[in-house]
Structures are given as C-alpha cells and as structure tokens.
Scaffold this motif. Structure first.
Motif, PDB file in Angstrom:
ATOM      1  N   ILE A  81       4.683  -8.799 -37.618  1.00 24.17           N
ATOM      2  CA  ILE A  81       5.634  -7.682 -37.662  1.00 24.17           C
ATOM      3  C   ILE A  81       5.064  -6.512 -36.863  1.00 24.17           C
ATOM      4  O   ILE A  81       3.923  -6.109 -37.075  1.00 24.17           O
ATOM      5  N   VAL A  82       5.860  -5.991 -35.940  1.00 23.40           N
ATOM      6  CA  VAL A  82       5.433  -4.856 -35.121  1.00 23.40           C
ATOM      7  C   VAL A  82       6.414  -3.705 -35.341  1.00 23.40           C
ATOM      8  O   VAL A  82       7.622  -3.858 -35.123  1.00 23.40           O
ATOM      9  N   VAL A  83       5.892  -2.564 -35.796  1.00 24.00           N
ATOM     10  CA  VAL A  83       6.748  -1.415 -36.122  1.00 24.00           C
ATOM     11  C   VAL A  83       6.616  -0.361 -35.018  1.00 24.00           C
ATOM     12  O   VAL A  83       5.602   0.329 -34.923  1.00 24.00           O
ATOM     13  N   PHE A  84       7.642  -0.275 -34.177  1.00 20.41           N
ATOM     14  CA  PHE A  84       7.706   0.775 -33.167  1.00 20.41           C
ATOM     15  C   PHE A  84       8.602   1.908 -33.668  1.00 20.41           C
ATOM     16  O   PHE A  84       9.185   1.809 -34.749  1.00 20.41           O
ATOM     17  N   THR A  85       8.730   2.956 -32.875  1.00 16.28           N
ATOM     18  CA  THR A  85       9.626   4.054 -33.240  1.00 16.28           C
ATOM     19  C   THR A  85      11.032   3.746 -32.726  1.00 16.28           C
ATOM     20  O   THR A  85      11.206   2.945 -31.805  1.00 16.28           O
ATOM     21  N   SER A  86      12.015   4.390 -33.323  1.00 13.69           N
ATOM     22  CA  SER A  86      13.396   4.188 -32.885  1.00 13.69           C
ATOM     23  C   SER A  86      13.795   5.201 -31.815  1.00 13.69           C
ATOM     24  O   SER A  86      14.780   5.011 -31.119  1.00 13.69           O
ATOM     25  N   LYS A  87      13.015   6.286 -31.703  1.00 17.89           N
ATOM     26  CA  LYS A  87      13.305   7.332 -30.720  1.00 17.89           C
ATOM     27  C   LYS A  87      12.033   7.711 -29.982  1.00 17.89           C
ATOM     28  O   LYS A  87      10.930   7.402 -30.428  1.00 17.89           O
ATOM     29  N   GLY A  88      12.212   8.398 -28.851  1.00 11.99           N
ATOM     30  CA  GLY A  88      11.069   8.810 -28.033  1.00 11.99           C
ATOM     31  C   GLY A  88      10.582  10.206 -28.386  1.00 11.99           C
ATOM     32  O   GLY A  88      10.769  10.686 -29.503  1.00 11.99           O
ATOM     33  N   HIS A  95       2.700   3.449 -27.181  1.00 13.15           N
ATOM     34  CA  HIS A  95       1.776   2.927 -26.172  1.00 13.15           C
ATOM     35  C   HIS A  95       0.427   2.558 -26.793  1.00 13.15           C
ATOM     36  O   HIS A  95      -0.147   1.506 -26.493  1.00 13.15           O
ATOM     37  N   ASN A  96      -0.076   3.419 -27.667  1.00 15.38           N
ATOM     38  CA  ASN A  96      -1.362   3.146 -28.324  1.00 15.38           C
ATOM     39  C   ASN A  96      -1.285   1.929 -29.235  1.00 15.38           C
ATOM     40  O   ASN A  96      -2.240   1.159 -29.346  1.00 15.38           O
ATOM     41  N   LEU A  97      -0.134   1.756 -29.887  1.00 12.13           N
ATOM     42  CA  LEU A  97       0.047   0.580 -30.739  1.00 12.13           C
ATOM     43  C   LEU A  97       0.077  -0.696 -29.892  1.00 12.13           C
ATOM     44  O   LEU A  97      -0.524  -1.716 -30.261  1.00 12.13           O
ATOM     45  N   SER A  98       0.756  -0.629 -28.745  1.00  7.08           N
ATOM     46  CA  SER A  98       0.795  -1.788 -27.833  1.00  7.08           C
ATOM     47  C   SER A  98      -0.603  -2.155 -27.348  1.00  7.08           C
ATOM     48  O   SER A  98      -0.944  -3.339 -27.254  1.00  7.08           O
ATOM     49  N   LYS A  99      -1.402  -1.147 -27.025  1.00  7.67           N
ATOM     50  CA  LYS A  99      -2.776  -1.390 -26.572  1.00  7.67           C
ATOM     51  C   LYS A  99      -3.612  -2.079 -27.648  1.00  7.67           C
ATOM     52  O   LYS A  99      -4.550  -2.826 -27.346  1.00  7.67           O
ATOM     53  N   LYS A 100      -3.274  -1.828 -28.907  1.00  5.66           N
ATOM     54  CA  LYS A 100      -3.970  -2.469 -30.021  1.00  5.66           C
ATOM     55  C   LYS A 100      -3.512  -3.922 -30.195  1.00  5.66           C
ATOM     56  O   LYS A 100      -4.314  -4.819 -30.473  1.00  5.66           O
ATOM     57  N   LYS A 122      12.724   0.234 -31.040  1.00  8.65           N
ATOM     58  CA  LYS A 122      13.089  -0.188 -29.681  1.00  8.65           C
ATOM     59  C   LYS A 122      12.366   0.542 -28.554  1.00  8.65           C
ATOM     60  O   LYS A 122      12.589   0.263 -27.389  1.00  8.65           O
ATOM     61  N   LYS A 123      11.474   1.483 -28.859  1.00  6.19           N
ATOM     62  CA  LYS A 123      10.933   2.335 -27.816  1.00  6.19           C
ATOM     63  C   LYS A 123       9.619   1.818 -27.206  1.00  6.19           C
ATOM     64  O   LYS A 123       8.640   2.523 -27.134  1.00  6.19           O
ATOM     65  N   GLU A 124       9.617   0.563 -26.799  1.00  7.82           N
ATOM     66  CA  GLU A 124       8.474   0.052 -26.039  1.00  7.82           C
ATOM     67  C   GLU A 124       8.955  -1.133 -25.199  1.00  7.82           C
ATOM     68  O   GLU A 124       8.684  -2.302 -25.482  1.00  7.82           O
ATOM     69  N   ASP A 139      15.158  -6.060 -34.246  1.00  8.17           N
ATOM     70  CA  ASP A 139      16.131  -5.159 -34.871  1.00  8.17           C
ATOM     71  C   ASP A 139      15.939  -3.753 -34.305  1.00  8.17           C
ATOM     72  O   ASP A 139      15.142  -2.961 -34.799  1.00  8.17           O
ATOM     73  N   ASN A 140      16.703  -3.440 -33.249  1.00  8.63           N
ATOM     74  CA  ASN A 140      16.527  -2.133 -32.599  1.00  8.63           C
ATOM     75  C   ASN A 140      17.241  -1.006 -33.343  1.00  8.63           C
ATOM     76  O   ASN A 140      17.041   0.166 -33.060  1.00  8.63           O
ATOM     77  N   ASN A 141      18.079  -1.366 -34.329  1.00 16.98           N
ATOM     78  CA  ASN A 141      18.751  -0.347 -35.149  1.00 16.98           C
ATOM     79  C   ASN A 141      18.202  -0.325 -36.572  1.00 16.98           C
ATOM     80  O   ASN A 141      18.895   0.124 -37.492  1.00 16.98           O
ATOM     81  N   PHE A 142      16.987  -0.806 -36.734  1.00 14.41           N
ATOM     82  CA  PHE A 142      16.401  -0.949 -38.064  1.00 14.41           C
ATOM     83  C   PHE A 142      16.324   0.380 -38.811  1.00 14.41           C
ATOM     84  O   PHE A 142      16.562   0.456 -40.008  1.00 14.41           O
ATOM     85  N   PHE A 143      16.001   1.463 -38.095  1.00 12.76           N
ATOM     86  CA  PHE A 143      15.776   2.760 -38.743  1.00 12.76           C
ATOM     87  C   PHE A 143      17.065   3.537 -39.005  1.00 12.76           C
ATOM     88  O   PHE A 143      17.031   4.607 -39.585  1.00 12.76           O
TER      89      PHE A 143
END
Length: 292
Positions: A81-88, A95-100, A122-124, A139-143
């Motif tokens: 499971i990867v949790v990104f932000t829904s907005k910029g 970016h830091n999470l992707s690097k991890k 969806k912001k990556e 799920d890009n509308n999860f939030f």
C-alpha cells in the motif's frame, strides 16, 4: 527594462497571489487541527488493542500454536500500500516517499518477489508511470470521502487476500509525522503482525476468559488492528500533507512580501529618475530662454 505601469501590474498580481497563499495557509492549519484530533481519538484505542494482541500472541506462542496472522510466511508475494497526497503544493512530500519506495521495490524484483501496489492518492505521476504494470488498485479519489468505513473497504479486500494466501506479506508506505514541522517516509509491515517489545510480559498479571477458541479471537482482533492501522497511517500521511502545505504557503507568502518590497523600491527609483529628468529638462529649457 520595466516601466512604472508594468511594475504596478506586477505588484498588483503578486499582492493577489499573496492573499491566496495566506488563505491556503489558514485553511491548511484548520484541516491539520481536525486530522490531529482524529489521530488523538484513535491513538488510545489503537495502543490498547495492540497490547491485548501482544498478550494473546504471547499466550498462543506459549502453547506452541501458530497463527497465520502473526507467524511469518516464506515471502513470495507482497501487497504494497502506497499513500500519496491527493493534492499538490505540499513540498517534496510525494517525491521523498517515492525515493524511499523505489529502491525497496527494485530489491524485491532482484530477489524475484512478486508485488502488487495499492495506490491511494494521485500526485506522483512519474511513480505511477514507472510501476503501472504492478498496480492492483489505484484509487485517485480516495481522499474525497475519507473515513474509517471508506478505508475499511480496501483493508477488507487485502485481509481476505492474505487469509487465503494470495499474499505472504502486506506493507504500507506513508509519511510519518514526527512533529508539526518534521516528517519521514516509512515502510511498515501490516501483516503478519509483529509487536516486538523489549519489556517482558508477566503472565501472572493478566488473564482472559475466551468465549471462543483463541485462533478465532486472534483473527478477529488482527482484522480490527489491520483496519485501524491502515486508517491511522493514512491520517498520519494526511497530517504531514497539511503540515507541509502550511509551511509551503507560509514561505510563499513571505517571499511575496519580500518581492513586493523590492518592486516598490524599483518603482520609487524609476519615479525619482523621471522626476529628476523632468526637472533637468525644465532647468535646461529655462537656461536656454535666459541666455536668449
């Protein structure tokens, strides 16, 4: 070289931008406080549940029982499971999470471990493009309608997949808040549940009366823990998102103020130059008339 009219337009434009960034900063502060309250409400229940599961795991191990939700399997298939932000506008959070995550996934591929990604947010775009063939759920509308029940829909699917051996391990990657300013990207194991603690459990200090067998009880508790842990991690990531946006908008507002000051100085300098030039022309004209 700008003229006075161009500089006035620039000052007006930056002033409007400053109002927007200040408003976004205030909105993010309000949202951050709301998420922080939700985390605090869950925290005590989450920790109590963790302690109960820890004791029951200890009890089952003392009876030499192996439960699939607490006993490690040979890892061949992983749900990630990867949790990104829904907005910029939240700095380098995604970016830091992707690097991890990327080196971790590359290492799994080298060890011939199959993994499926569950992407929330969806912001990556670069990450999504790179691993689009490995995505199980996106799920890009999860939030949009985030609450515990909404979060449980995904956790219910994954828990069932793990129970029926579709996955040997379930991980989650998110940004963990350390304080109101700092955060760090982390990868944590959700299943199998491992609650390591250096403190020895005194079995004589507690006991339970079970209405069913210990395996069924432990399964239900692990399911509850799994659901809450996912929701708790998502809220922590959301807290870091709002916190990062507050900092980003505050910096943008301060930079706008500095830029407006610089433009005012340039404007006043141009205005002074124009006045000096006009005075020089008047004096030169007057001198020419007197000489005639």
């Amino acid at each position: 070289m700008f003229n006075k009219k161009d500089i006035q337009k620039k000052i007006h434009s930056i002033t409007n931008t400053k109002k927007i960034t200040k408003a976004m900063e205030m909105i993010s502060i309000i949202k951050m406080k709301k998420v922080d309250k939700k985390i605090k409400k869950i925290f005590y229940y989450f920790n109590t549940l963790k302690e109960i599961i820890k004791k029951i795991i200890y009890l089952s191990q003392s009876k030499k029982q192996k439960n699939i939700f607490t006993f490690p399997k040979k890892i061949k298939k992983i749900a990630f499971i990867v949790v990104f932000t829904s907005k910029g506008l939240c700095g380098g959070l995604n970016h830091n999470l992707s690097k991890k995550i990327i080196p971790y996934l590359n290492n799994l591929s080298l060890n011939k471990v199959v993994y499926k990604l569950i992407i929330l947010g969806k912001k990556e775009i670069n990450f999504l493009n790179q691993f689009q063939n490995d995505i199980k759920i996106y799920d890009n509308n999860f939030f949009k309608n985030l609450n515990y029940l909404h979060s449980s829909k995904i956790s219910k699917i994954l828990f069932s997949d793990y129970k029926f051996n579709k996955f040997d391990q379930i991980l989650i990657a998110f940004n963990k808040s350390q304080n109101k300013i700092n955060y760090k990207p982390v990868i944590e194991t959700l299943l199998p549940i491992s609650l390591k603690d250096n403190n020895q459990i005194n079995r004589n200090s507690w006991d339970y009366v079970y209405e069913s067998n210990i395996d069924l009880l432990l399964e239900n508790l692990c399911n509850q823990f799994f659901n809450i842990k996912i929701y708790y991690s998502i809220l922590e990531n959301l807290l870091t998102e709002y916190s990062s946006r507050v900092i980003a908008m505050k910096n943008a507002t301060e930079n706008s103020t500095d830029l407006i000051k610089e433009l005012h100085l340039i404007y006043n300098k141009l205005r002074q130059d124009n006045i000096t030039q006009e005075l020089t022309e008047i004096i030169s004209g007057a001198s020419a008339v007197l000489m005639d």
